[in-house]
Design a protein around this motif. Sequence first.
Motif, PDB file in Angstrom:
ATOM      1  N   GLN A  59     -20.516   3.051   9.950  1.00 55.50           N
ATOM      2  CA  GLN A  59     -20.901   3.192  11.349  1.00 55.50           C
ATOM      3  C   GLN A  59     -20.136   2.233  12.262  1.00 55.50           C
ATOM      4  N   ASP A  60     -19.718   1.112  11.700  1.00 59.63           N
ATOM      5  CA  ASP A  60     -19.022   0.091  12.499  1.00 59.63           C
ATOM      6  C   ASP A  60     -17.587   0.549  12.774  1.00 59.63           C
ATOM      7  N   GLU A  61     -17.247   0.649  14.052  1.00 55.46           N
ATOM      8  CA  GLU A  61     -15.929   1.161  14.452  1.00 55.46           C
ATOM      9  C   GLU A  61     -14.795   0.254  13.969  1.00 55.46           C
ATOM     10  N   ARG A  62     -14.994  -1.054  14.045  1.00 53.03           N
ATOM     11  CA  ARG A  62     -13.953  -1.997  13.611  1.00 53.03           C
ATOM     12  C   ARG A  62     -13.663  -1.865  12.115  1.00 53.03           C
ATOM     13  N   ILE A  63     -14.734  -1.775  11.335  1.00 55.36           N
ATOM     14  CA  ILE A  63     -14.554  -1.641   9.878  1.00 55.36           C
ATOM     15  C   ILE A  63     -13.923  -0.293   9.549  1.00 55.36           C
ATOM     16  N   ARG A  64     -14.316   0.772  10.308  1.00 58.79           N
ATOM     17  CA  ARG A  64     -13.748   2.090  10.052  1.00 58.79           C
ATOM     18  C   ARG A  64     -12.248   2.103  10.323  1.00 58.79           C
ATOM     19  N   ARG A  65     -11.790   1.390  11.386  1.00 56.28           N
ATOM     20  CA  ARG A  65     -10.353   1.305  11.652  1.00 56.28           C
ATOM     21  C   ARG A  65      -9.630   0.562  10.521  1.00 56.28           C
ATOM     22  N   GLU A  66     -10.280  -0.484  10.033  1.00 57.79           N
ATOM     23  CA  GLU A  66      -9.691  -1.235   8.913  1.00 57.79           C
ATOM     24  C   GLU A  66      -9.592  -0.352   7.664  1.00 57.79           C
ATOM     25  N   LEU A  67     -10.608   0.443   7.449  1.00 64.12           N
ATOM     26  CA  LEU A  67     -10.590   1.371   6.310  1.00 64.12           C
ATOM     27  C   LEU A  67      -9.469   2.397   6.459  1.00 64.12           C
ATOM     28  N   ASP A  68      -9.311   2.933   7.672  1.00 62.15           N
ATOM     29  CA  ASP A  68      -8.247   3.919   7.906  1.00 62.15           C
ATOM     30  C   ASP A  68      -6.867   3.314   7.642  1.00 62.15           C
ATOM     31  N   GLU A  69      -6.665   2.070   8.073  1.00 64.78           N
ATOM     32  CA  GLU A  69      -5.381   1.404   7.827  1.00 64.78           C
ATOM     33  C   GLU A  69      -5.140   1.200   6.329  1.00 64.78           C
ATOM     34  N   THR A  70      -6.209   0.837   5.627  1.00 62.54           N
ATOM     35  CA  THR A  70      -6.089   0.627   4.182  1.00 62.54           C
ATOM     36  C   THR A  70      -5.794   1.940   3.475  1.00 62.54           C
ATOM     37  N   ILE A  71      -6.465   3.001   3.905  1.00 65.00           N
ATOM     38  CA  ILE A  71      -6.219   4.321   3.318  1.00 65.00           C
ATOM     39  C   ILE A  71      -4.762   4.730   3.537  1.00 65.00           C
ATOM     40  N   SER A  72      -4.247   4.456   4.744  1.00 64.57           N
ATOM     41  CA  SER A  72      -2.855   4.802   5.063  1.00 64.57           C
ATOM     42  C   SER A  72      -1.882   4.046   4.163  1.00 64.57           C
ATOM     43  N   ARG A  73      -2.151   2.737   3.966  1.00 62.84           N
ATOM     44  CA  ARG A  73      -1.279   1.953   3.090  1.00 62.84           C
ATOM     45  C   ARG A  73      -1.360   2.436   1.646  1.00 62.84           C
ATOM     46  N   ARG A  74      -2.567   2.730   1.224  1.00 65.29           N
ATOM     47  CA  ARG A  74      -2.750   3.227  -0.142  1.00 65.29           C
ATOM     48  C   ARG A  74      -2.048   4.573  -0.341  1.00 65.29           C
ATOM     49  N   GLN A  75      -2.147   5.437   0.676  1.00 62.57           N
ATOM     50  CA  GLN A  75      -1.512   6.742   0.577  1.00 62.57           C
ATOM     51  C   GLN A  75       0.010   6.605   0.529  1.00 62.57           C
ATOM     52  N   SER A  76       0.523   5.675   1.347  1.00 65.68           N
ATOM     53  CA  SER A  76       1.968   5.421   1.325  1.00 65.68           C
ATOM     54  C   SER A  76       2.399   4.903  -0.048  1.00 65.68           C
ATOM     55  N   GLN A  77       1.589   4.012  -0.607  1.00 64.38           N
ATOM     56  CA  GLN A  77       1.896   3.485  -1.944  1.00 64.38           C
ATOM     57  C   GLN A  77       1.893   4.614  -2.971  1.00 64.38           C
ATOM     58  N   TYR A  78       0.899   5.494  -2.875  1.00 63.41           N
ATOM     59  CA  TYR A  78       0.801   6.602  -3.843  1.00 63.41           C
ATOM     60  C   TYR A  78       1.949   7.580  -3.676  1.00 63.41           C
ATOM     61  N   ASN A  79       2.355   7.844  -2.424  1.00 63.69           N
ATOM     62  CA  ASN A  79       3.494   8.731  -2.183  1.00 63.69           C
ATOM     63  C   ASN A  79       4.766   8.171  -2.832  1.00 63.69           C
ATOM     64  N   ASN A  80       4.943   6.850  -2.716  1.00 67.76           N
ATOM     65  CA  ASN A  80       6.099   6.207  -3.342  1.00 67.76           C
ATOM     66  C   ASN A  80       6.034   6.314  -4.856  1.00 67.76           C
ATOM     67  N   LEU A  81       4.842   6.165  -5.396  1.00 63.36           N
ATOM     68  CA  LEU A  81       4.671   6.292  -6.848  1.00 63.36           C
ATOM     69  C   LEU A  81       5.031   7.690  -7.323  1.00 63.36           C
ATOM     70  N   LEU A  82       4.621   8.702  -6.550  1.00 62.56           N
ATOM     71  CA  LEU A  82       4.946  10.090  -6.912  1.00 62.56           C
ATOM     72  C   LEU A  82       6.453  10.339  -6.797  1.00 62.56           C
ATOM     73  N   LYS A  83       7.085   9.747  -5.757  1.00 64.60           N
ATOM     74  CA  LYS A  83       8.540   9.861  -5.620  1.00 64.60           C
ATOM     75  C   LYS A  83       9.236   9.213  -6.817  1.00 64.60           C
ATOM     76  N   LEU A  84       8.710   8.070  -7.225  1.00 65.50           N
ATOM     77  CA  LEU A  84       9.284   7.371  -8.371  1.00 65.50           C
ATOM     78  C   LEU A  84       9.160   8.214  -9.632  1.00 65.50           C
ATOM     79  N   GLU A  85       8.007   8.810  -9.819  1.00 67.04           N
ATOM     80  CA  GLU A  85       7.791   9.644 -11.001  1.00 67.04           C
ATOM     81  C   GLU A  85       8.756  10.821 -11.011  1.00 67.04           C
TER      82      GLU A  85
END
Length: 288
Positions: free
Chosen positions: A180-206
């Motif tokens: 419910q907290d907007e600040r925490i939700r933005r932090e979560l979205d940023e973390t998800i974006s970084r994680r997704q970028s990391q996973y995309n790189n892992l798939l490219k590597l594979e």
Amino acid sequence: MDDLRERTRGKLIQNAIFSLPSALIIAAAIILVGLGVPIPILGDPPFNVSPVWWLAGLAPLWLGVIGMGVASRQAGERAMSQALREAFDLSRIRNPSLRMNVKQAIAYRERIDKAVERFTDSAMQHRMQDVANQVEAWVRNIYALASRLDAFQNDEIIKKDLNDVPESIKRLKQRALQEQDERIRRELDETISRRQSQYNNLLKLETAMDRAELQLENTLTALGTVYSQMLLLDARDVDGNKAQRLRESITEQVNSLHDILASMEEVYDGSHDPVERRRANLSDGGAR
């Protein structure tokens, strides 16, 4: 290349010096001179030649043994094999299949060098040796490619990330939907974006590693084809189109492997960046 010839020459001389006949002559010299064994006839009066002069007779014999060892064709082949195997340390590659691929590439390199010896004319042999030297660069890239594939296949961090990162993304998305907290939700979205970028790189590597493994098989086949073509070349072909096409084919393979290696390094470094991984892990942990 020239450094292989230098290494082979050094290994050839070293093998000759440390051969059994050489060791026996050196041992005989040490015993005869060290124990002061008189030289027959010359060591007796009136000559009284010192036992040190045993060396004058044994030195030419020892040099002759060394010369025969260096001139031996079998010794030369053995020295080249040793030089190649020292340059490409197979023990560093743990995967048996990849190690066998490199071993096969080295064997082709040795056979190609022997094929050059068929040309008795020194000028022709020199031109064909240039072709053989190109093959060494090819084998170096094969070794580098196999080493990188082996490192990837044995990289426990990459394996763990491939399993853990999708679960982390899924967990973070569920957390974001409930937050419910907007600040925490933005932090979560940023973390998800970084994680997704990391996973995309892992798939490219594979994907890059899969392509590299296929390219390794293909380039070994091409190397075998080049060896067959070299066996079919005769003196008339050395300066002709056949030899030129052979050089171009080798250059193409070397450049292709170089490009794949560069691409692999770029993707691998991006997927294996400890700073980025630490940042994502800290954000993930703080967002829970």
